[in-house]
Design a protein around this motif. Sequence first.
Motif, PDB file in Angstrom:
ATOM      1  N   ALA A  71      40.760  32.529  39.376  1.00 47.69           N
ATOM      2  CA  ALA A  71      40.582  33.849  39.985  1.00 47.69           C
ATOM      3  C   ALA A  71      40.641  34.951  38.935  1.00 47.69           C
ATOM      4  CB  ALA A  71      41.647  34.073  41.060  1.00 47.69           C
ATOM      5  N   ILE A  72      41.605  34.870  38.021  1.00 49.34           N
ATOM      6  CA  ILE A  72      41.718  35.877  36.951  1.00 49.34           C
ATOM      7  C   ILE A  72      40.442  35.893  36.123  1.00 49.34           C
ATOM      8  CG2 ILE A  72      42.866  36.353  34.729  1.00 49.34           C
ATOM      9  CD1 ILE A  72      44.441  37.484  37.056  1.00 49.34           C
ATOM     10  N   GLN A  73      39.929  34.714  35.773  1.00 51.91           N
ATOM     11  CA  GLN A  73      38.698  34.642  34.986  1.00 51.91           C
ATOM     12  C   GLN A  73      37.527  35.276  35.741  1.00 51.91           C
ATOM     13  OE1 GLN A  73      38.425  33.813  31.749  1.00 51.91           O
ATOM     14  NE2 GLN A  73      36.363  34.635  32.020  1.00 51.91           N
ATOM     15  N   SER A  74      37.435  35.022  37.036  1.00 55.61           N
ATOM     16  CA  SER A  74      36.358  35.607  37.848  1.00 55.61           C
ATOM     17  C   SER A  74      36.465  37.124  37.918  1.00 55.61           C
ATOM     18  CB  SER A  74      36.395  35.028  39.271  1.00 55.61           C
ATOM     19  OG  SER A  74      36.116  33.660  39.261  1.00 55.61           O
ATOM     20  N   LEU A  75      37.682  37.633  37.947  1.00 52.25           N
ATOM     21  CA  LEU A  75      37.888  39.081  37.957  1.00 52.25           C
ATOM     22  C   LEU A  75      37.561  39.681  36.589  1.00 52.25           C
ATOM     23  CD1 LEU A  75      41.213  39.225  40.008  1.00 52.25           C
ATOM     24  CD2 LEU A  75      38.932  39.894  40.798  1.00 52.25           C
ATOM     25  N   LYS A  76      37.972  38.989  35.535  1.00 48.60           N
ATOM     26  CA  LYS A  76      37.699  39.468  34.168  1.00 48.60           C
ATOM     27  C   LYS A  76      36.211  39.528  33.868  1.00 48.60           C
ATOM     28  CE  LYS A  76      41.813  38.055  31.581  1.00 48.60           C
ATOM     29  NZ  LYS A  76      42.345  37.110  30.574  1.00 48.60           N
ATOM     30  N   ASP A  77      35.478  38.460  34.250  1.00 48.52           N
ATOM     31  CA  ASP A  77      34.057  38.423  33.906  1.00 48.52           C
ATOM     32  C   ASP A  77      33.176  39.170  34.909  1.00 48.52           C
ATOM     33  OD1 ASP A  77      33.524  36.640  36.075  1.00 48.52           O
ATOM     34  OD2 ASP A  77      33.577  34.871  34.781  1.00 48.52           O
ATOM     35  N   GLY A  78      33.801  39.696  35.974  1.00 44.80           N
ATOM     36  CA  GLY A  78      33.066  40.505  36.936  1.00 44.80           C
ATOM     37  C   GLY A  78      32.246  39.704  37.937  1.00 44.80           C
ATOM     38  N   SER A  79      32.393  38.372  37.943  1.00 45.81           N
ATOM     39  CA  SER A  79      31.616  37.570  38.895  1.00 45.81           C
ATOM     40  C   SER A  79      32.133  37.724  40.324  1.00 45.81           C
ATOM     41  CB  SER A  79      31.612  36.092  38.485  1.00 45.81           C
ATOM     42  OG  SER A  79      32.916  35.557  38.481  1.00 45.81           O
ATOM     43  N   VAL A  80      33.366  38.219  40.453  1.00 43.07           N
ATOM     44  CA  VAL A  80      33.941  38.512  41.762  1.00 43.07           C
ATOM     45  C   VAL A  80      34.477  39.941  41.731  1.00 43.07           C
ATOM     46  CG1 VAL A  80      35.734  37.912  43.425  1.00 43.07           C
ATOM     47  CG2 VAL A  80      34.569  36.105  42.170  1.00 43.07           C
ATOM     48  N   ASN A  81      34.063  40.732  42.712  1.00 44.49           N
ATOM     49  CA  ASN A  81      34.509  42.126  42.837  1.00 44.49           C
ATOM     50  C   ASN A  81      35.046  42.357  44.242  1.00 44.49           C
ATOM     51  OD1 ASN A  81      34.437  43.903  40.628  1.00 44.49           O
ATOM     52  ND2 ASN A  81      32.210  43.717  40.569  1.00 44.49           N
ATOM     53  N   PRO A  82      36.251  41.897  44.512  1.00 49.37           N
ATOM     54  CA  PRO A  82      36.777  41.994  45.878  1.00 49.37           C
ATOM     55  C   PRO A  82      37.326  43.377  46.204  1.00 49.37           C
ATOM     56  CG  PRO A  82      38.430  41.049  44.465  1.00 49.37           C
ATOM     57  CD  PRO A  82      37.208  41.267  43.610  1.00 49.37           C
ATOM     58  N   ASP A  83      37.362  43.678  47.487  1.00 50.43           N
ATOM     59  CA  ASP A  83      38.111  44.865  47.897  1.00 50.43           C
ATOM     60  C   ASP A  83      39.366  44.454  48.665  1.00 50.43           C
ATOM     61  OD1 ASP A  83      35.498  46.008  50.194  1.00 50.43           O
ATOM     62  OD2 ASP A  83      36.396  44.056  49.940  1.00 50.43           O
ATOM     63  N   VAL A  84      39.506  43.140  48.877  1.00 54.15           N
ATOM     64  CA  VAL A  84      40.733  42.604  49.474  1.00 54.15           C
ATOM     65  C   VAL A  84      40.959  41.191  48.932  1.00 54.15           C
ATOM     66  CG1 VAL A  84      39.598  41.709  51.540  1.00 54.15           C
ATOM     67  CG2 VAL A  84      42.014  42.261  51.639  1.00 54.15           C
ATOM     68  N   ILE A  85      42.243  40.863  48.686  1.00 57.20           N
ATOM     69  CA  ILE A  85      42.624  39.546  48.171  1.00 57.20           C
ATOM     70  C   ILE A  85      43.748  38.982  49.035  1.00 57.20           C
ATOM     71  CG2 ILE A  85      43.686  38.284  46.227  1.00 57.20           C
ATOM     72  CD1 ILE A  85      42.441  40.406  44.339  1.00 57.20           C
ATOM     73  N   PHE A  86      43.631  37.694  49.371  1.00 60.48           N
ATOM     74  CA  PHE A  86      44.729  36.952  49.980  1.00 60.48           C
ATOM     75  C   PHE A  86      45.226  35.989  48.912  1.00 60.48           C
ATOM     76  CE2 PHE A  86      42.528  38.442  53.726  1.00 60.48           C
ATOM     77  CZ  PHE A  86      43.576  38.779  54.574  1.00 60.48           C
ATOM     78  N   LEU A  87      46.501  36.068  48.582  1.00 61.42           N
ATOM     79  CA  LEU A  87      47.073  35.351  47.447  1.00 61.42           C
ATOM     80  C   LEU A  87      48.253  34.493  47.873  1.00 61.42           C
ATOM     81  CD1 LEU A  87      47.378  35.019  44.299  1.00 61.42           C
ATOM     82  CD2 LEU A  87      48.784  37.101  44.379  1.00 61.42           C
ATOM     83  N   ASP A  88      48.207  33.211  47.509  1.00 60.45           N
ATOM     84  CA  ASP A  88      49.325  32.314  47.756  1.00 60.45           C
ATOM     85  C   ASP A  88      50.357  32.482  46.640  1.00 60.45           C
ATOM     86  OD1 ASP A  88      50.833  30.254  48.921  1.00 60.45           O
ATOM     87  OD2 ASP A  88      49.743  28.679  47.865  1.00 60.45           O
ATOM     88  N   ILE A  89      51.599  32.097  46.910  1.00 59.13           N
ATOM     89  CA  ILE A  89      52.639  32.163  45.866  1.00 59.13           C
ATOM     90  C   ILE A  89      52.692  30.862  45.085  1.00 59.13           C
ATOM     91  CG2 ILE A  89      55.107  32.337  45.385  1.00 59.13           C
ATOM     92  CD1 ILE A  89      55.370  34.175  47.806  1.00 59.13           C
ATOM     93  N   ARG A  90      52.917  29.764  45.781  1.00 62.85           N
ATOM     94  CA  ARG A  90      53.165  28.467  45.139  1.00 62.85           C
ATOM     95  C   ARG A  90      51.858  27.776  44.763  1.00 62.85           C
ATOM     96  NH1 ARG A  90      57.562  30.390  44.673  1.00 62.85           N
ATOM     97  NH2 ARG A  90      59.296  30.061  46.089  1.00 62.85           N
ATOM     98  N   MET A  91      51.525  27.831  43.468  1.00 61.49           N
ATOM     99  CA  MET A  91      50.350  27.153  42.941  1.00 61.49           C
ATOM    100  C   MET A  91      50.703  26.610  41.555  1.00 61.49           C
ATOM    101  SD  MET A  91      47.245  29.738  44.001  1.00 61.49           S
ATOM    102  CE  MET A  91      48.114  31.250  43.580  1.00 61.49           C
ATOM    103  N   PRO A  92      50.092  25.489  41.175  1.00 58.91           N
ATOM    104  CA  PRO A  92      50.369  24.949  39.840  1.00 58.91           C
ATOM    105  C   PRO A  92      49.749  25.819  38.743  1.00 58.91           C
ATOM    106  CG  PRO A  92      48.704  23.633  40.956  1.00 58.91           C
ATOM    107  CD  PRO A  92      49.182  24.657  41.941  1.00 58.91           C
ATOM    108  N   VAL A  93      50.198  25.657  37.554  1.00 56.75           N
ATOM    109  CA  VAL A  93      49.755  26.352  36.338  1.00 56.75           C
ATOM    110  C   VAL A  93      50.146  27.833  36.369  1.00 56.75           C
ATOM    111  CG1 VAL A  93      47.858  26.872  34.755  1.00 56.75           C
ATOM    112  CG2 VAL A  93      47.841  24.715  36.024  1.00 56.75           C
ATOM    113  N   MET A  94      49.622  28.604  37.322  1.00 59.09           N
ATOM    114  CA  MET A  94      49.932  30.031  37.433  1.00 59.09           C
ATOM    115  C   MET A  94      50.193  30.349  38.898  1.00 59.09           C
ATOM    116  SD  MET A  94      47.501  33.376  36.628  1.00 59.09           S
ATOM    117  CE  MET A  94      47.260  33.047  34.896  1.00 59.09           C
TER     118      MET A  94
END
Length: 126
Positions: free
Chosen positions: A43-66
């Motif tokens: 998700a961070i990579q998609s936001l950085k490269d501009g391939s995703v431009n959301p106006d709302v995000i639903f985010l889980d807490i417990r995920m591996p790596v990050m």
Amino acid sequence: MTVPFKTCLLIDDNYIDNFVTRRVLEANNFAEKIIVRQSSTEAIQSLKDGSVNPDVIFLDIRMPVMDGFEFLHEYDGLDIAKKGIKIYMLSSSLDPTDIRTSADNKHITQFIHKPLTNKALEEISI
């Protein structure tokens, strides 16, 4: 009926949770486009490269790596963080520390317990 949001980004590593959440979002005509990323790093990579431009995000807490809080730390350093994107922490966590940490984070609009329901979605669409 007007669609409240143009693009919704769903960040969760659990396929079943993504399926259920996406169905609820679609059934409620919540966003024109729903994009799913199964990791915070993706998700961070998609936001950085501009391939995703959301106006709302639903985010889980417990995920591996990050986890969701680490995502928020990375997100805070992005230019997109200044755009006023609504971020909803969508988690099954009952840990009071998680709920408090979410409430204290400047980017989190609201903490919502999984699974996402029509009622919860109606309340945030206002």
